[in-house]
Design an enzyme around this catalytic site. Sequence first.
Site, PDB file in Angstrom:
ATOM      1  N   ASN A  11      17.723   9.389  20.670  1.00 19.76           N
ATOM      2  CA  ASN A  11      16.807   8.277  20.409  1.00 19.76           C
ATOM      3  C   ASN A  11      17.104   7.221  21.470  1.00 19.76           C
ATOM      4  O   ASN A  11      18.097   6.499  21.387  1.00 19.76           O
ATOM      5  CB  ASN A  11      17.054   7.732  18.992  1.00 19.76           C
ATOM      6  CG  ASN A  11      16.093   6.614  18.635  1.00 19.76           C
ATOM      7  OD1 ASN A  11      15.339   6.119  19.487  1.00 19.76           O
ATOM      8  ND2 ASN A  11      16.115   6.197  17.386  1.00 19.76           N
ATOM      9  N   ARG A  30      13.259  11.454  19.838  1.00 20.45           N
ATOM     10  CA  ARG A  30      12.350  10.578  19.106  1.00 20.45           C
ATOM     11  C   ARG A  30      11.405   9.940  20.130  1.00 20.45           C
ATOM     12  O   ARG A  30      11.859   9.360  21.120  1.00 20.45           O
ATOM     13  CB  ARG A  30      13.140   9.480  18.407  1.00 20.45           C
ATOM     14  CG  ARG A  30      12.215   8.502  17.736  1.00 20.45           C
ATOM     15  CD  ARG A  30      12.940   7.316  17.203  1.00 20.45           C
ATOM     16  NE  ARG A  30      11.999   6.485  16.475  1.00 20.45           N
ATOM     17  CZ  ARG A  30      12.066   5.163  16.440  1.00 20.45           C
ATOM     18  NH1 ARG A  30      13.013   4.523  17.075  1.00 20.45           N
ATOM     19  NH2 ARG A  30      11.184   4.476  15.751  1.00 20.45           N
ATOM     20  N   ASN A  81      14.724  -2.667   8.121  1.00 17.57           N
ATOM     21  CA  ASN A  81      14.336  -3.837   8.917  1.00 17.57           C
ATOM     22  C   ASN A  81      12.853  -3.789   9.213  1.00 17.57           C
ATOM     23  O   ASN A  81      12.162  -4.793   9.172  1.00 17.57           O
ATOM     24  CB  ASN A  81      15.139  -3.874  10.208  1.00 17.57           C
ATOM     25  CG  ASN A  81      16.444  -4.585   9.982  1.00 17.57           C
ATOM     26  OD1 ASN A  81      16.518  -5.536   9.202  1.00 17.57           O
ATOM     27  ND2 ASN A  81      17.481  -4.110  10.640  1.00 17.57           N
ATOM     28  N   GLY A  82      12.385  -2.591   9.565  1.00 16.65           N
ATOM     29  CA  GLY A  82      10.948  -2.332   9.626  1.00 16.65           C
ATOM     30  C   GLY A  82      10.596  -1.573   8.355  1.00 16.65           C
ATOM     31  O   GLY A  82      11.396  -0.758   7.896  1.00 16.65           O
ATOM     32  N   ASP A  93      18.151 -10.177   7.168  1.00 14.06           N
ATOM     33  CA  ASP A  93      18.904  -9.133   6.478  1.00 14.06           C
ATOM     34  C   ASP A  93      18.758  -9.323   4.976  1.00 14.06           C
ATOM     35  O   ASP A  93      19.033 -10.407   4.441  1.00 14.06           O
ATOM     36  CB  ASP A  93      20.381  -9.222   6.902  1.00 14.06           C
ATOM     37  CG  ASP A  93      21.166  -8.019   6.449  1.00 14.06           C
ATOM     38  OD1 ASP A  93      21.226  -7.779   5.222  1.00 14.06           O
ATOM     39  OD2 ASP A  93      21.705  -7.309   7.312  1.00 14.06           O
ATOM     40  N   GLU A 120      16.380  10.547   9.501  1.00 12.60           N
ATOM     41  CA  GLU A 120      15.406  10.779  10.573  1.00 12.60           C
ATOM     42  C   GLU A 120      15.973  11.698  11.660  1.00 12.60           C
ATOM     43  O   GLU A 120      15.246  12.516  12.219  1.00 12.60           O
ATOM     44  CB  GLU A 120      14.973   9.437  11.165  1.00 12.60           C
ATOM     45  CG  GLU A 120      14.114   8.656  10.194  1.00 12.60           C
ATOM     46  CD  GLU A 120      13.816   7.236  10.637  1.00 12.60           C
ATOM     47  OE1 GLU A 120      14.641   6.343  10.363  1.00 12.60           O
ATOM     48  OE2 GLU A 120      12.785   7.020  11.271  1.00 12.60           O
ATOM     49  N   ARG A 167       9.325  -9.288  10.953  1.00  6.67           N
ATOM     50  CA  ARG A 167       7.884  -9.141  11.238  1.00  6.67           C
ATOM     51  C   ARG A 167       7.078  -9.636  10.052  1.00  6.67           C
ATOM     52  O   ARG A 167       7.436  -9.390   8.902  1.00  6.67           O
ATOM     53  CB  ARG A 167       7.546  -7.668  11.499  1.00  6.67           C
ATOM     54  CG  ARG A 167       7.976  -7.198  12.864  1.00  6.67           C
ATOM     55  CD  ARG A 167       7.735  -5.702  13.015  1.00  6.67           C
ATOM     56  NE  ARG A 167       8.981  -5.012  13.202  1.00  6.67           N
ATOM     57  CZ  ARG A 167       9.153  -3.706  13.073  1.00  6.67           C
ATOM     58  NH1 ARG A 167       8.139  -2.935  12.729  1.00  6.67           N
ATOM     59  NH2 ARG A 167      10.321  -3.162  13.289  1.00  6.67           N
ATOM     60  N   HIS A 218       7.065   5.407  11.429  1.00  5.56           N
ATOM     61  CA  HIS A 218       8.088   5.933  10.508  1.00  5.56           C
ATOM     62  C   HIS A 218       7.694   7.317   9.978  1.00  5.56           C
ATOM     63  O   HIS A 218       8.173   7.738   8.918  1.00  5.56           O
ATOM     64  CB  HIS A 218       8.295   5.034   9.261  1.00  5.56           C
ATOM     65  CG  HIS A 218       8.896   3.700   9.527  1.00  5.56           C
ATOM     66  ND1 HIS A 218       8.453   2.557   8.908  1.00  5.56           N
ATOM     67  CD2 HIS A 218       9.899   3.306  10.340  1.00  5.56           C
ATOM     68  CE1 HIS A 218       9.168   1.526   9.312  1.00  5.56           C
ATOM     69  NE2 HIS A 218      10.052   1.961  10.205  1.00  5.56           N
TER      70      HIS A 218
HETATM   71  P1  AMP Z   1      17.533  -0.110   8.070  1.00  8.94           P
HETATM   72  O1  AMP Z   1      16.588  -0.738   9.067  1.00  8.94           O
HETATM   73  O2  AMP Z   1      16.950   1.073   7.381  1.00  8.94           O
HETATM   74  O3  AMP Z   1      18.895   0.136   8.639  1.00  8.94           O
HETATM   75  O4  AMP Z   1      17.751  -1.195   6.913  1.00  8.94           O
HETATM   76  C1  AMP Z   1      18.283  -2.465   7.137  1.00  8.94           C
HETATM   77  C2  AMP Z   1      18.113  -3.300   5.887  1.00  8.94           C
HETATM   78  O5  AMP Z   1      18.797  -2.643   4.800  1.00  8.94           O
HETATM   79  C3  AMP Z   1      18.696  -4.697   5.981  1.00  8.94           C
HETATM   80  O6  AMP Z   1      17.785  -5.636   5.448  1.00  8.94           O
HETATM   81  C4  AMP Z   1      19.921  -4.636   5.090  1.00  8.94           C
HETATM   82  O7  AMP Z   1      20.159  -5.841   4.448  1.00  8.94           O
HETATM   83  C5  AMP Z   1      19.559  -3.594   4.085  1.00  8.94           C
HETATM   84  N1  AMP Z   1      20.789  -2.998   3.561  1.00  8.94           N
HETATM   85  C6  AMP Z   1      21.594  -2.121   4.182  1.00  8.94           C
HETATM   86  N2  AMP Z   1      22.679  -1.823   3.416  1.00  8.94           N
HETATM   87  C7  AMP Z   1      22.548  -2.560   2.289  1.00  8.94           C
HETATM   88  C8  AMP Z   1      23.331  -2.718   1.095  1.00  8.94           C
HETATM   89  N3  AMP Z   1      24.469  -2.044   0.941  1.00  8.94           N
HETATM   90  N4  AMP Z   1      22.871  -3.551   0.141  1.00  8.94           N
HETATM   91  C9  AMP Z   1      21.704  -4.206   0.303  1.00  8.94           C
HETATM   92  N5  AMP Z   1      20.924  -4.114   1.389  1.00  8.94           N
HETATM   93  C10 AMP Z   1      21.333  -3.306   2.370  1.00  8.94           C
END
Ligand code: AMP
Length: 415
Positions: free
Chosen positions: A13, A97, A217-218, A289, A391, A247, A186
């Site tokens: 990726n 990817r 995040n997305g 976050d 993924e 976003r 996605h």
């Molecule tokens: P991703 O883009 O799939 O890696 O997801 C990131 C998002 O997942 C962020 O907003 C993180 O706050 C949330 N996240 C990841 N681990 C946790 C956790 N253990 N508890 C709550 N939210 C989480």
Amino acid sequence: MPTNRYDKILVINSGSSSLKFMLFSMRAETMLAKGLVERIGAPSANLAYQRNGEAKTDEAISADNHGQALEMACAMLAHPERGVLKNLSEVNAIGHRVVHGGEQFRDSMSIDENVKKGINDCAALAPLHNPPNMGGIVACEKVFPGIPNVAVFDTAFHQTMEPHAFLYAIPYKYYEQYRIRKYGFHGTSHKFVMQATAAWLNKPVEELKLITCHLGNGSSIAAINGGRVVDTTMGMTPLPGLVMGSRCGDLDPAVVLFLARQGMTPDAIDDLLNKRSGLRGVGGLESGDMRDIVDAAAKGNTSAASALKMFGHRAALYIGGYFTLLGGADAIVLTGGIGENSAAARAAIVERLTALGCHLDPARNAETRGRAGAITQDTSRVPVLIMPTNEELMIARETFRVLTSPAQPVTNATA
Ligand code: AMP
């Protein structure tokens, strides 16, 4: 099923200044090692590396371009003490990817000159993503001469949408001239989760109506009927739909015009809507976050609480709409960093779904983290399931499937 011929599959990726890699043995779908080169082109490039079951290590490296980054990654994979390969020639295939496949690619594709041209042609639709994705492909062709490369597109799974779902309500000539339409993203994750849910429910994909929610995040949601995407929340770009980390998701398009007329440049508006909006913009924490949002909301921060409500409200709105379009659903599936881990964010969605017959089980919700399971009560008409996504494994599976299929998948040009 997996054969020795394509046992070791490397997944790449490649981003603008990063290169993520993961090596699989497909015999038992085991991840052997993974890593990430960051800050490619900067004096402080870093290689993070982890062998399956061992601790992650970080080291400063020199990587001026993606080719050098890949060479460093490969040196680690074939390192005498820390590697997992005796020789790089053990790699049988590489899966890449690729973010945008436009209308041209309805499926993953074995990469040849035509496919490379197609990926370059789609760069206008994803100028920040397709060029570095190509950089990864070109680097692999040099480091692994003669080894097959496969492109796995984020958009391909959504290509089953029909025109009434993918067209925007603007004159048709803009679709004809610029290919302005909904593509969706996605797709690799939605497909993985669809298959994992079918296995969990012990039913063929063809018999299922699913609403899959990739929440990270997305974030995006897809309505899937019998394995075919009917609609999805992202559009021509990954900006519309849900409230995301930074976003904005859905927005009255006239807001963009209004801001432009106030003197904001297109780049400034782009930055605002992509990087300073969503949970970050609404929560007022300088962080998008979900953990920070939930913590602050629990401590009484009203902006963070509002961001969390907005997140749940927008997701529930789409889930309800997709439930209607599908004529019901066998399951609503949550995945991604938020979907897999954040009980508070999941509650903010599921508490709004009682009209569909989804009733949250707070204990299940609290204890289900990073693993598959239902978070609704057994009496719910429609279960809400947590299903971890993968993924990279999906890209490896797609690579294996394409290379072992008797016929090449079709593009729109040949369909
Ligand atoms: P991703 O883009 O799939 O890696 O997801 C990131 C998002 O997942 C962020 O907003 C993180 O706050 C949330 N996240 C990841 N681990 C946790 C956790 N253990 N508890 C709550 N939210 C989480």
